[in-house]
Scaffold this motif. Structure first.
Motif, PDB file in Angstrom:
ATOM      1  N   THR A 734       0.807  -1.225   0.000  1.00  9.27           N
ATOM      2  CA  THR A 734       0.000   0.000   0.000  1.00  9.27           C
ATOM      3  C   THR A 734       0.835   1.268   0.000  1.00  9.27           C
ATOM      4  OG1 THR A 734      -0.124  -0.179   2.405  1.00  9.27           O
ATOM      5  CG2 THR A 734      -1.988  -1.033   1.147  1.00  9.27           C
ATOM      6  N   GLU A 735       2.067   1.177   0.498  1.00  7.90           N
ATOM      7  CA  GLU A 735       2.902   2.381   0.566  1.00  7.90           C
ATOM      8  C   GLU A 735       4.132   2.296  -0.328  1.00  7.90           C
ATOM      9  OE1 GLU A 735       2.867   5.306   1.979  1.00  7.90           O
ATOM     10  OE2 GLU A 735       1.302   5.227   3.506  1.00  7.90           O
ATOM     11  N   GLY A 736       4.468   1.099  -0.748  1.00  8.53           N
ATOM     12  CA  GLY A 736       5.670   0.941  -1.559  1.00  8.53           C
ATOM     13  C   GLY A 736       6.931   1.173  -0.734  1.00  8.53           C
ATOM     14  N   VAL A 737       8.071   1.135  -1.402  1.00  6.25           N
ATOM     15  CA  VAL A 737       9.352   1.434  -0.766  1.00  6.25           C
ATOM     16  C   VAL A 737      10.022   2.547  -1.544  1.00  6.25           C
ATOM     17  CG1 VAL A 737       9.713  -0.879   0.134  1.00  6.25           C
ATOM     18  CG2 VAL A 737      10.577  -0.299  -2.126  1.00  6.25           C
ATOM     19  N   ALA A 738      10.823   3.308  -0.856  1.00  6.17           N
ATOM     20  CA  ALA A 738      11.511   4.421  -1.504  1.00  6.17           C
ATOM     21  C   ALA A 738      12.547   3.900  -2.494  1.00  6.17           C
ATOM     22  CB  ALA A 738      12.181   5.302  -0.462  1.00  6.17           C
ATOM     23  N   CYS A 739      12.661   4.597  -3.616  1.00  2.59           N
ATOM     24  CA  CYS A 739      13.615   4.162  -4.627  1.00  2.59           C
ATOM     25  C   CYS A 739      13.927   5.339  -5.540  1.00  2.59           C
ATOM     26  CB  CYS A 739      13.036   3.028  -5.454  1.00  2.59           C
ATOM     27  SG  CYS A 739      11.590   3.512  -6.404  1.00  2.59           S
ATOM     28  N   ILE A 740      14.894   5.160  -6.392  1.00  2.91           N
ATOM     29  CA  ILE A 740      15.123   6.074  -7.507  1.00  2.91           C
ATOM     30  C   ILE A 740      15.257   5.186  -8.734  1.00  2.91           C
ATOM     31  CG2 ILE A 740      16.658   7.746  -8.578  1.00  2.91           C
ATOM     32  CD1 ILE A 740      15.361   8.978  -6.277  1.00  2.91           C
ATOM     33  N   LEU A 741      14.203   5.114  -9.521  1.00  2.00           N
ATOM     34  CA  LEU A 741      14.227   4.296 -10.730  1.00  2.00           C
ATOM     35  C   LEU A 741      13.931   5.185 -11.926  1.00  2.00           C
ATOM     36  CD1 LEU A 741      12.136   1.220  -9.520  1.00  2.00           C
ATOM     37  CD2 LEU A 741      14.613   1.341  -9.754  1.00  2.00           C
ATOM     38  N   ASN A 742      14.531   4.890 -13.010  1.00  2.00           N
ATOM     39  CA  ASN A 742      14.270   5.629 -14.242  1.00  2.00           C
ATOM     40  C   ASN A 742      13.925   4.652 -15.341  1.00  2.00           C
ATOM     41  OD1 ASN A 742      16.743   7.368 -12.850  1.00  2.00           O
ATOM     42  ND2 ASN A 742      15.085   8.572 -13.665  1.00  2.00           N
ATOM     43  N   GLY A 743      12.900   4.999 -16.120  1.00  2.00           N
ATOM     44  CA  GLY A 743      12.482   4.141 -17.213  1.00  2.00           C
ATOM     45  C   GLY A 743      11.014   4.319 -17.438  1.00  2.00           C
ATOM     46  N   THR A 744      10.402   3.335 -18.008  1.00  2.00           N
ATOM     47  CA  THR A 744       8.956   3.368 -18.212  1.00  2.00           C
ATOM     48  C   THR A 744       8.316   2.362 -17.281  1.00  2.00           C
ATOM     49  OG1 THR A 744       8.953   1.669 -19.931  1.00  2.00           O
ATOM     50  CG2 THR A 744       9.344   3.938 -20.637  1.00  2.00           C
ATOM     51  N   LEU A 745       7.073   2.613 -16.955  1.00  2.00           N
ATOM     52  CA  LEU A 745       6.368   1.685 -16.073  1.00  2.00           C
ATOM     53  C   LEU A 745       6.277   0.316 -16.738  1.00  2.00           C
ATOM     54  CD1 LEU A 745       3.491   4.010 -14.808  1.00  2.00           C
ATOM     55  CD2 LEU A 745       5.592   3.383 -13.635  1.00  2.00           C
ATOM     56  N   GLU A 746       6.080   0.334 -18.038  1.00  2.15           N
ATOM     57  CA  GLU A 746       5.938  -0.934 -18.760  1.00  2.15           C
ATOM     58  C   GLU A 746       7.291  -1.635 -18.824  1.00  2.15           C
ATOM     59  OE1 GLU A 746       3.206  -1.693 -22.447  1.00  2.15           O
ATOM     60  OE2 GLU A 746       5.178  -1.079 -23.185  1.00  2.15           O
TER      61      GLU A 746
END
Lengths: 784, 168
Positions: A734-746
């Motif tokens: 429900t809250e996810g985890v903190a991250c730094i990701l780059n790209g597309t959701l797909e």
């Protein structure tokens, strides 16, 4: 592996096995490379790549020629060129120029003939001048009648070869009077450091490496099955420095006289057959042992390679800059050398090992160790960092952690000689070193005995009982003869309790106080010792993430207290503990360290403490006792003498007084006599009493210190303080985890709860208001 | 003016991008007149349709002629003349779902990747329920010690006597 057919043509057109001797063109030789292990002289021959699982070429202009580089500290990266420069008054041999390369490409190979250099410089073929051309723009190969080709090895099976270092050394008698060289010896490193060889031959002229290769096929170097039998000795006598290795215009117009289109080596080394031609020279005089000061030659240059603390900056017994040549010009023979008499054997061993390690291959100290298994303690393996050898190496089981352990051939080393890695010269890692434990047990002046509790009791009794079998009149004489002082207890410096293992030193001998044997035996004591307490792996308990960084680690170190360990430095490493204990003062130092990726020791923490407890001991202070006894006796004797005569005198007076009829006077006199006699009597009695009750002076040696530290746990420990993780699957969902990701959701295959801080909405046909709504919703969290 | 409207329903969260819709009812332009649209927003339209009980289950509408936009049904009011007044709000996530998931972006929180539940990363997370006020303390011994302990200290030589002399 793919055959580089674009350069060498189709593989089926390559020369077949065994045809090398039959006029194979030089170009063809480069296509065929094999470091054979079937007992043949493969190193002077090249064999077809296709047969018998020989190694075949791949990318020959890259790492098949130069598979690694020597680092900045290696002697071949630091070549000094000494030459003769004429002056108006005298000639000097001085430093003319100097290389200092961060990395040096090299190639092993076969080349040269007796007495000639395997490298040709475009010159007038005066081989004595060959190095003068070193600084021209285009040093090149030459194939004059005096010079031979250089044929590089393009494949070396890592696990089937072992390098052995050899020392060319001299005992100080450089010539035998007739002008011929003398006083030279050749040892492998192990032999050089054994016995008195190093002391007898303290001048090292060259350091060479010989390559032993496997001569039987029954040995599996990885499994260790079969017998290695590395008896083959590589006939290589040349190493070429291949800086700026470049590929030329192809091989179509290649011929023996135009190899400069292909290779541009800077220098090659060779041995000198006059002394011994074993192996390749990797340090010292690279052009042979002899420096010729030739007649009618204006200049000459002699390359000398120094590094890892061994400087070959002496000519015979003179420093380079002090060397003068007599005029008129004469032909001299002189030998560059390094005087290692002030260096320890360990220092020489380490310097030579580091030189050999830079080549990134297996090596040993002595020729008789060349058949050791690849992970035995005597086998070492050079460590390569991005293909560069900086002198680091592993040994024993640690060899298995090296990259080369999983390689069959040097081709697999990830290194491109045409594009060497950028090396930060300040990045060379010296690491920490711990000195070897040492011991010091001196007898005759100051003895240190290691005793048990039972021994102490026996010894303590002996301090009080040593005179009980002596006659009184012999006591004083015995004391002065037995001890070095009138007070035996003064011979005791201290008694200490130290609960430390392995501090015994030397043979067991009688414990003596002066000359008195105290009836117990004990060994001496090491002055200090080091202890390896093992390691604990610092594992990121919560995963390799930020949560693990909230862990705190404390090290409980007996006698030294508790210290906090730097988590960032220790995480994902084995944390080692070493104790250093000084048995003289009891000071102990605990050292926490890790081994970094360069296999260097990095000390993270040290803590100091004291593990010795002083114990006071007591004994009779004999000197003072003797003095007291003597004084008391003398007083007693004198009193006795005086009292006898005194009483007689007094009585005589009394009688006279009575005869005079003066009773009061007589009585008074009598009383006086009585008083005097009484006083004399009393004094004598007191003196008798004093004599028999002479105080026995005592003495206590040593202070006392607290023993409470010994009541604590003697095992060093690590305390891990771990935070409590309340995270759960439902929280993350429900809250996810903190991250730094780059790209597309797909593309990232993200699903579930997702927050997106920025998105590129170009190409979406939506109104500006809709796009704002999209951004706002994504930033607030959506479900994919 | 009139448009054809597709009434749909979904049980997905309003903030879900790739919603799954079930079609309920489709109107034709003839049956869906638009009232005087002065002042009506493209993003927040309202429609008047004939009463149909099936429409009461709808959660979304889709208007193909308006760029395939999908709208939330904000409210349904019963109007005179057996009509229903449908008020809507644009659902940009559903409308542009296909494009959104293919645009480059920077993600700052996520829960699943490749079907697997996410685990904490190296980025510090202030929302994560990590209790740093309490600690669990775990003790591990090193494998060896230089010190002699307990009963061993009695039997082992642990006393150093330093003396002078030592003649023969």
């Amino acid at each position: 592996m793919q055959i580089n057919q674009t350069i060498y043509g189709l593989a089926e057109n390559w020369p077949a096995y065994g045809t090398y001797q039959e006029g194979v063109a030089a170009t063809e030789k480069l296509k065929l490379a094999c470091f054979g292990f079937d007992g043949e002289t493969a190193l002077t021959d090249v064999k077809a790549a296709k047969e018998n699982n020989r190694y075949i070429l791949e990318n020959p202009w890259e790492n098949s020629i130069s598979y690694a580089a020597l680092g900045n500290f290696h002697p071949l990266s630091n070549i000094k060129y000494y030459g003769r420069t004429p002056s108006t008054t005298a000639d000097h041999i001085a430093l003319i120029n100097q290389d200092e390369r961060l990395t040096t490409n090299f190639a092993f190979g076969v080349g040269g003939g007796s007495g000639f250099m395997p490298i040709g410089i475009k010159s007038d073929y005066d081989w004595q001048n060959w190095t003068r051309e070193r600084w021209t723009n285009d040093p090149s190969w030459s194939n004059s009648s005096n010079l031979a080709e250089f044929s590089p090895f393009t494949a070396i099976p890592i696990k089937r070869v072992v390098l052995i270092p050899y020392i060319v050394c001299n005992n100080g008698s450089w010539f035998d009077g007739s002008g011929d060289p003398s006083g030279f010896a050749l040892f492998d490193l192990k032999s050089y450091l054994s016995g008195t060889n190093k002391a007898d031959f303290p001048y090292i002229c060259q350091i060479r490496i010989e390559m032993a290769y496997q001569t039987n096929t029954g040995y599996d170097p990885e499994e260790g099955t079969g017998t290695p039998i590395r008896n083959g000795s590589a006939a290589m006598n040349t190493i070429a420095i291949m800086e700026n290795l470049s590929y030329g215009n192809g091989l179509t117009d290649f011929n023996n006289n135009e190899m400069d289109n292909i290779f541009k080596p800077l220098i090659t080394t060779r041995g000198y057959s006059g002394i011994s031609d074993t192996g390749l020279t990797i340090a010292g005089n690279l052009s042979g042992n002899i420096l010729y000061v030739a007649v009618n030659t204006n200049t000459f240059v002699c390359p000398v390679a120094s590094g890892f603390g061994l400087e070959f900056d002496r000519i015979n017994n003179l420093k380079i800059e002090d060397y003068e040549i007599q005029t008129p010009y004469q032909s001299y023979q002189a030998f560059f050398n390094c005087d290692v008499s002030s260096l320890t054997k360990d220092e020489v061993q380490e310097a030579v090992r580091r030189m050999v390690a830079c080549f990134g291959l297996f090596f040993v100290d002595g020729s008789d160790d060349k058949n050791e298994l690849l992970d035995s303690d005597k086998m070492m393996l050079g460590t390569l960092d991005q293909g560069v050898g900086n002198g680091d190496y592993t040994s024993g089981l640690a060899n298995r952690s090296s990259d080369q352990w999983n390689m069959d051939d040097v081709h697999e080393i990830d290194y491109d000689p045409s594009n060497p890695p950028e090396i930060d010269p300040n990045a060379y890692d010296d690491g920490f070193n711990f000195p070897a434990a040492f011991g010091l047990g001196i007898s005759g002046i100051n003895n240190r005995y290691l005793l048990t509790a039972t021994n102490i009791l026996t010894l303590s009794n002996a301090l009080w009982d040593f005179t009980k079998n002596l006659q009184p009149e012999d006591v004083i004489d015995n004391i002065s003869q037995t001890f070095l002082t009138n007070n035996p207890i003064d011979l005791i410096v201290s008694l200490q309790y130290i609960p430390v293992k392995d501090i015994s030193f030397g043979q067991s001998s009688a414990v003596k106080l002066g000359r008195l044997d105290l009836g117990v035996s004990a060994t001496s004591v090491l002055a200090a010792n080091t202890y390896d307490c093992g390691f604990i792996t610092i594992f990121p308990t919560f995963g390799d993430n930020w949560i693990s960084k909230n862990i705190r680690i404390f090290a409980y170190l007996p006698f030294c207290g508790t210290v906090e360990v730097d988590l960032e430095a220790a995480m994902n490493h084995d944390l080692y503990l070493k104790y250093l204990v000084d048995t003289y003062t009891g000071s102990c130092t605990a050292v926490l360290y890790i081994i970094n990726s360069r296999k260097k020791i990095v000390v993270l923490n040290t803590a100091d403490g004291n593990c010795i407890t002083d114990i006071p001991i007591t004994g009779i202070q004999w000197e003072t006792l003797n003095a007291n006894l003597y004084n008391a006796y003398q007083t007693n004797k004198q009193l006795k003498l005086n009292t006898t005569f005194g009483v007689a005198k007094a009585l005589t007076g009394f009688g006279s007084a009575l005869g005079a009829g003066d009773l009061s006077g007589a009585a008074r006199a009598g009383l006086d006599v009585f008083s005097g006699a009484s006083a004399a009597f009393t004094a004598e009695k007191i003196s008798d009493y004093n004599l028999s009750h002479t105080q026995i002076p005592m003495r206590s040696i040593g202070g006392s210190s607290g023993i409470t530290s010994n009541l604590l746990d003697m095992n060093p420990k690590l305390l891990f303080y771990r935070p409590i993780d309340h995270g759960s699957e439902s929280f993350i969902s429900t809250e996810g985890v903190a991250c730094i990701l780059n790209g597309t959701l797909e593309g990232l295959q993200l699903t579930g709860y997702t927050e997106i801080s920025k998105i590129d909405l170009n190409g979406i046909a939506a109104t500006a208001a809709e796009k704002d709504m999209i951004r706002s919703l994504l930033a607030g969290g959506i479900y994919v | 003016m009139s448009v054809a409207i597709l009434f749909m329903k979904t049980s997905d969260d309003p903030k879900k991008i790739n919603k799954t819709f079930t079609n309920i009812y489709s109107t034709t332009p003839a049956t869906t007149p638009i009232n005087n649209t002065e002042g009506m927003s493209l993003l927040y339209p309202s429609f008047s349709v004939a009463y149909n009980s099936a429409l009461l289950a709808a959660t979304h509408i889709k208007v193909d002629s308006w760029g395939n936009r999908i709208y939330f049904i904000s409210s349904i009011e019963f109007d005179t003349g057996y009509k229903l007044r449908i008020s809507c709000a644009i659902d940009v996530l559903a409308t542009y779902a296909l494009q959104i998931v293919r645009r480059p972006c920077t993600i700052t929180r996520y829960s699943h990747m490749g079907g697997k539940l996410a685990t904490p990363t190296y980025i510090p997370d202030s929302k994560y329920p990590l209790d740093t006020t309490k600690y669990e303390i775990v003790v591990q011994n090193f494998s060896d010690t230089p010190f002699i302990t307990g009963a061993s200290a009695i039997a082992n030589p642990c006393y150093i006597l330093t003396t002078m002399g030592g003649g023969t």
